[in-house]
Design a protein around this motif. Structure first.
Motif, short mmCIF file in Angstrom:
data_model
loop_
_atom_site.label_atom_id
_atom_site.label_comp_id
_atom_site.label_asym_id
_atom_site.label_seq_id
_atom_site.Cartn_x
_atom_site.Cartn_y
_atom_site.Cartn_z
N UNK A 66 0.80 -1.21 0.00
CA UNK A 66 0.00 0.00 0.00
C UNK A 66 0.84 1.26 0.00
N UNK A 67 2.16 1.09 -0.02
CA UNK A 67 3.07 2.24 -0.05
C UNK A 67 4.03 2.04 -1.21
N UNK A 68 4.23 3.07 -2.01
CA UNK A 68 5.13 3.00 -3.16
C UNK A 68 6.14 4.13 -3.08
N UNK A 69 7.37 3.80 -3.41
CA UNK A 69 8.44 4.80 -3.43
C UNK A 69 8.98 4.92 -4.85
N UNK A 70 9.10 6.16 -5.31
CA UNK A 70 9.54 6.44 -6.67
C UNK A 70 10.67 7.45 -6.65
N UNK A 71 11.67 7.25 -7.52
CA UNK A 71 12.75 8.21 -7.68
C UNK A 71 12.42 9.14 -8.84
N UNK A 72 12.57 10.44 -8.61
CA UNK A 72 12.39 11.45 -9.65
C UNK A 72 13.65 12.30 -9.71
N UNK A 73 14.17 12.50 -10.91
CA UNK A 73 15.41 13.24 -11.09
C UNK A 73 15.13 14.64 -11.64
N UNK A 74 15.89 15.59 -11.12
CA UNK A 74 15.69 16.99 -11.51
C UNK A 74 15.70 17.14 -13.03
N UNK A 75 16.68 16.52 -13.68
CA UNK A 75 16.80 16.66 -15.13
C UNK A 75 15.64 16.05 -15.90
N UNK A 76 14.94 15.08 -15.32
CA UNK A 76 13.74 14.52 -15.97
C UNK A 76 12.63 15.55 -16.05
N UNK A 77 12.48 16.29 -14.97
CA UNK A 77 11.35 17.21 -14.84
C UNK A 77 11.65 18.59 -15.44
N UNK A 78 12.89 19.04 -15.25
CA UNK A 78 13.28 20.36 -15.77
C UNK A 78 14.56 20.21 -16.60
N UNK A 79 14.42 19.70 -17.83
CA UNK A 79 15.62 19.45 -18.65
C UNK A 79 16.37 20.72 -19.05
N UNK A 80 15.66 21.83 -19.08
CA UNK A 80 16.26 23.14 -19.34
C UNK A 80 15.68 24.14 -18.35
N UNK A 81 16.41 25.20 -18.07
CA UNK A 81 15.92 26.15 -17.08
C UNK A 81 14.51 26.66 -17.38
N UNK A 82 13.59 26.42 -16.46
CA UNK A 82 12.24 26.92 -16.60
C UNK A 82 11.34 26.14 -17.53
N UNK A 83 11.86 25.08 -18.15
CA UNK A 83 11.07 24.26 -19.08
C UNK A 83 10.77 22.92 -18.41
N UNK A 84 9.50 22.66 -18.13
CA UNK A 84 9.12 21.46 -17.39
C UNK A 84 8.51 20.40 -18.30
N UNK A 85 8.94 19.18 -18.06
CA UNK A 85 8.44 18.01 -18.79
C UNK A 85 7.83 17.07 -17.76
N UNK A 86 6.50 16.95 -17.76
CA UNK A 86 5.80 16.20 -16.74
C UNK A 86 5.43 14.79 -17.18
N UNK A 87 5.95 14.33 -18.30
CA UNK A 87 5.50 13.03 -18.83
C UNK A 87 5.79 11.87 -17.88
N UNK A 88 6.97 11.82 -17.30
CA UNK A 88 7.31 10.71 -16.40
C UNK A 88 6.49 10.81 -15.11
N UNK A 89 6.40 11.99 -14.55
CA UNK A 89 5.63 12.17 -13.33
C UNK A 89 4.16 11.82 -13.57
N UNK A 90 3.61 12.28 -14.68
CA UNK A 90 2.20 12.01 -14.97
C UNK A 90 1.95 10.52 -15.24
N UNK A 91 2.92 9.84 -15.85
CA UNK A 91 2.77 8.40 -16.08
C UNK A 91 2.62 7.66 -14.77
#
Length: 237
Positions: free
Chosen positions: A41-66
């Motif tokens: 009932x508990x899940x742990x996920x790793x999220x990396x800064x570069x996955x979410x913000x590959x360039x300054x101020x540009x956000x890519x939410x595809x992995x988080x949303x998946x």
């Protein structure tokens, strides 16, 4: 709940970690149905800064949303935020090792954006993993880790006051390393650079080495690390 109130996590339950490279080397997969089938009932996920913000101020939410799309609201979610970035960290990388941010305000904005996007669906936020594992899981100092932990704490709690911040934890290297080892500052009690809420978890691990039996070890850990912290920051046993 305020910062001054104590926080006691729920009792023992089954949790599963989805590796350390979700969506890094291939499309993010569906895994929550398998986790539920195992009774977790508990899940742990790793999220990396570069996955979410590959360039300054540009956000890519595809992995988080998946990942978020797989949640049904019944599970507890723990996200380990890894400060790995090709542009924002002192050591440029998209995987390992995480490194101190070049600018903690930039890191704070990233974590805040991530917490806003997750919209209260994450109960536990962790600042990197085992920063004592120098060279592989952290390239900064103990003081730099505390600065980054503080920035993450401020960002998360400003967005979701109910969320808890999980400490990065200490590996075997803290307990077994030589006195002169760079990892050694992680075990210091009640002195700079570690805040008091970290010192108790470190001391619990140190007593495990000195214990004279499993029963005694459990009692010591419960005594040193099991009491509610005065801040909403905790390290699970």
């Amino acid at each position: 709940m305020t910062m001054d109130q104590s926080f006691t996590p729920p009792g023992i339950r089954l949790g599963i970690v989805r590796g350390i490279s979700y969506g890094l080397f291939g499309p993010p997969d569906e895994f929550m149905s398998q986790l539920r089938a195992l009774g977790a009932g508990l899940v742990r996920l790793y999220v990396y800064w570069g996955q979410v913000e590959p360039e300054p101020g540009c956000y890519d939410w595809r992995v988080v949303d998946a990942f978020l799309d797989q949640l049904n609201g019944d599970e507890e979610v723990w996200v380990t935020v890894c400060s790995s970035s090709p542009w924002a960290t002192r050591h440029a990388t998209d995987f390992l090792p995480p490194a101190p941010a070049k600018d903690n305000d930039t890191y704070h904005r990233f974590v805040r954006a991530l917490a806003i996007h997750c919209a209260g669906r994450v109960q536990y936020w962790q600042c990197n993993n085992e920063p004592s594992n120098l060279g592989l899981l952290w390239t900064g100092t103990a003081a730099e880790y505390v600065e980054q932990l503080t920035a993450l704490h401020r960002a998360v709690r400003a967005v979701d006051p109910r969320a808890a911040v999980v400490l990065g934890g200490c590996g075997y290297d803290v307990l077994s390393s030589a006195e002169s080892s760079p990892a050694r500052p992680l075990r210091l009690r009640g002195s700079a650079p570690w805040p008091r809420f970290l010192a108790r978890a470190m001391e619990a691990g140190r007593y495990l080495q000195r214990g004279d039996g499993p029963a005694r070890d459990r009692r010591v850990v419960m005594d040193l690390a099991g009491r509610p912290c005065r801040r909403r920051v905790w390290r699970p046993s």
